[in-house]
Write an enzyme that holds these catalytic residues in place. Structure first.
Site, PDB file in Angstrom:
ATOM      1  N   LYS A  30       0.921  -1.212  -0.111  1.00 32.68           N
ATOM      2  CA  LYS A  30       0.014  -0.046  -0.080  1.00 32.68           C
ATOM      3  C   LYS A  30       0.800   1.191  -0.034  1.00 32.68           C
ATOM      4  CE  LYS A  30      -4.215  -2.013   1.411  1.00 32.68           C
ATOM      5  NZ  LYS A  30      -3.809  -3.427   1.869  1.00 32.68           N
TER       6      LYS A  30
HETATM    7  C1  LIG Z   1      -4.386  -4.486   1.232  1.00 29.31           C
HETATM    8  C2  LIG Z   1      -3.574  -5.954   1.023  1.00 29.31           C
HETATM    9  C3  LIG Z   1      -3.908  -7.027   0.255  1.00 29.31           C
HETATM   10  C4  LIG Z   1      -5.228  -6.675  -0.521  1.00 29.31           C
HETATM   11  O1  LIG Z   1      -5.093  -5.986  -1.935  1.00 29.31           O
HETATM   12  P1  LIG Z   1      -6.401  -5.584  -2.524  1.00 29.31           P
HETATM   13  O2  LIG Z   1      -5.876  -4.240  -3.333  1.00 29.31           O
HETATM   14  O3  LIG Z   1      -7.185  -4.919  -1.458  1.00 29.31           O
HETATM   15  O4  LIG Z   1      -6.870  -6.569  -3.391  1.00 29.31           O
HETATM   16  C5  LIG Z   1      -2.884  -8.084   0.173  1.00 29.31           C
HETATM   17  N1  LIG Z   1      -2.004  -8.068   0.856  1.00 29.31           N
HETATM   18  C6  LIG Z   1      -1.700  -7.080   1.848  1.00 29.31           C
HETATM   19  C7  LIG Z   1      -0.453  -7.068   2.621  1.00 29.31           C
HETATM   20  C8  LIG Z   1      -2.411  -6.054   1.944  1.00 29.31           C
HETATM   21  O5  LIG Z   1      -2.113  -5.095   2.821  1.00 29.31           O
END
Ligand SMILES: *Cc1c(COP(=O)(O)O)cnc(C)c1O
Length: 463
Positions: free
Chosen positions: A112
């Protein structure tokens, strides 16, 4: 570039307004009016660029007109200076055409950061240009909150109120939020669940008098600026593994569908992507959709990969819009049905179109741990539980051995040390910049699950 809503009834907006608005006024999500093209000649010319140079080329057509070229370069440079690897998204070759793209080299150790760092600096720039300020209110079950806080800390024009469920996030996740002591960052632990936190945020956004007092904004994963920043690393990985001619395949551990949607966007632009594998944990609503064509909500089960413990994948609406030939009325009708009954179905033909590109598979916690162990023993790589779900799906659903398959690693293993230790027998260590995290001072306000209490706290803090 202008943006339209997936529900077809909101004003068309340029990038800077889409960035500040988040959700469209008709309840839809903003998507580009047309997909900008990446041509074979572009890919040839981009083959040896650095991550930051490539980011400028990929982002420019989405943003040009809203942010001047020099300013966009500055935003990209500042965003990716916060990463501990110059490649931003380094890629490891595991042999047999299998690759691991590590997206966890940002300040909070999850993918993120790649989008949130860009978003924070873009917000800062646009707010200064418009001479505005914003109050961001968000709810987090872990990774989003720390990434948003890290991206917005110390910025004059942004106040952040981040709600998390008291006692229900991991210690590392909590401390990554509560040890940020910048005056514009306000952590709130709610006596309730993540859903309670999210309901409070929605209620605050829907309270017109409260909204009139504060310029509210959101940084959740439906914000288009987050998706667009993620497109870059798919182009990057394709060039690094398959070369300019492609093709390349990706396996993505998926919750809200934001990450894998960026891969889809790259393909719509012309990147030669032959397959996208969606990995689910026990919360397998997406896998069931790709199996049957029915999106059917169920209960949320807690798993070892908590950032994927959701039942509604908000960003799926952007794919649905394209699958419905960009018919806003049809998309509205489908989403209304989903909200009313917890279920919708697409036609055989529509499902077949989705399956040309997408495959999916779901794994429980035992299978996740087995995959962590397998990669540890076979490749000497320590995966976090989210990445392991993607890796398992990559191995099971890979269509062509001759096509490079890139597993997208979304979190550093030290973010989920208990699960990793249970699988491998070794406890992963936090990187140096966070090694004293467990000793740092925390600041956080505990609050009842009560809208009045939340709004009073925000009112008092901002006067
Ligand atoms: C948010 C997250 C996901 C999922 O990603 P999306 O974009 O919501 O599908 C997968 N792995 C981690 C570590 C995350 O923080």
């Amino acid at each position: 570039m202008n943006y339209i809503s997936t529900r077809g009834a909101a004003p068309t907006l340029p990038f800077d307004d889409v960035l500040l608005t988040g959700l469209a006024s008709d309840g839809g999500l903003y998507v580009p009016e047309t997909w900008p093209a990446i041509t074979p000649a572009d890919l040839e010319a981009w083959a040896d660029l650095s991550y930051r140079e490539l980011a400028f080329r990929v982002l420019h057509p989405f943003i040009g007109g809203s942010i001047a070229d020099d300013d966009l370069e500055g935003i990209i440079d500042r965003a990716y200076a916060a990463f501990d690897d110059p490649d931003v998204a380094p890629i490891k070759d595991l042999g047999d055409g299998l690759h691991l793209m590590e997206l966890f080299h940002g300040p909070t150790l999850a993918f993120k950061d790649v989008a949130m760092q860009f978003l924070g600096h873009a917000f800062d720039h646009v707010l200064q240009a418009k001479d505005q300020r914003v109050v961001i209110i968000g709810a987090t079950s872990g990774d989003t909150g720390s990434a948003a806080i890290e991206a917005c800390r110390g910025r004059d024009a942004i106040e952040v109120f981040m709600l998390h469920p008291h006692g229900r996030v991991s210690e590392v996740q909590r401390r990554q939020m509560t040890t940020v002591l910048a005056p514009n960052i306000h952590n709130i632990a709610i006596d309730g669940t993540f859903d309670d936190c999210q309901d409070l945020v929605k209620a605050a956004f829907n309270d017109a008098p409260f909204r009139a007092r504060h310029p509210l904004s959101a940084v959740n994963s439906i914000n288009w600026a987050r998706v667009v920043a993620q497109i870059v690393y798919y182009v990057w990985a394709s060039l690094r593994t398959a070369g300019p001619g492609g093709p390349c395949a990706f396996a993505v551990p998926t919750g809200n569908f934001g990450n894998v949607l960026a891969a889809y966007a790259a393909r719509q632009m012309g990147l030669p992507v032959s397959q996208l594998v969606v990995g689910s944990n026990r919360n397998d609503i997406l896998t069931r959709f790709f199996d049957t064509g029915a999106m059917q909500m169920g209960e949320v089960h807690p798993t070892l990969s908590p950032s994927m413990d959701i039942q509604v994948s908000s960003n799926f609406e952007r794919l649905l819009f394209d699958l419905l030939d960009r018919d806003g009325a049809a998309c509205t009708e489908t989403m209304d049905r989903f909200r009313a009954s917890g279920r919708f179905e697409v036609s055989e033909a529509t499902l077949a179109r989705a399956r040309v590109l997408f495959d999916s598979a779901a794994y429980d916690d035992e299978a996740t741990k087995a995959t962590i162990r397998r990669f540890f023993e076979l490749h000497g790589e320590t995966l976090d539980p989210h990445s392991a779900v993607g890796a398992a799906a990559a191995l099971d659903r890979r269509r062509e051995e001759a096509v490079p398959m890139v597993v997208v690693a979304t979190a550093h293993p030290a973010k989920f040390p208990d699960a990793v230790e249970a699988a491998t027998g070794e406890r992963p260590a936090l990187p140096a910049h966070l090694s004293d995290l467990l000793e740092r001072e925390e600041r956080c306000t505990r609050l009842a699950n009560d809208l009045g209490a939340l709004e009073s706290l925000i009112d008092e803090t901002l006067t």
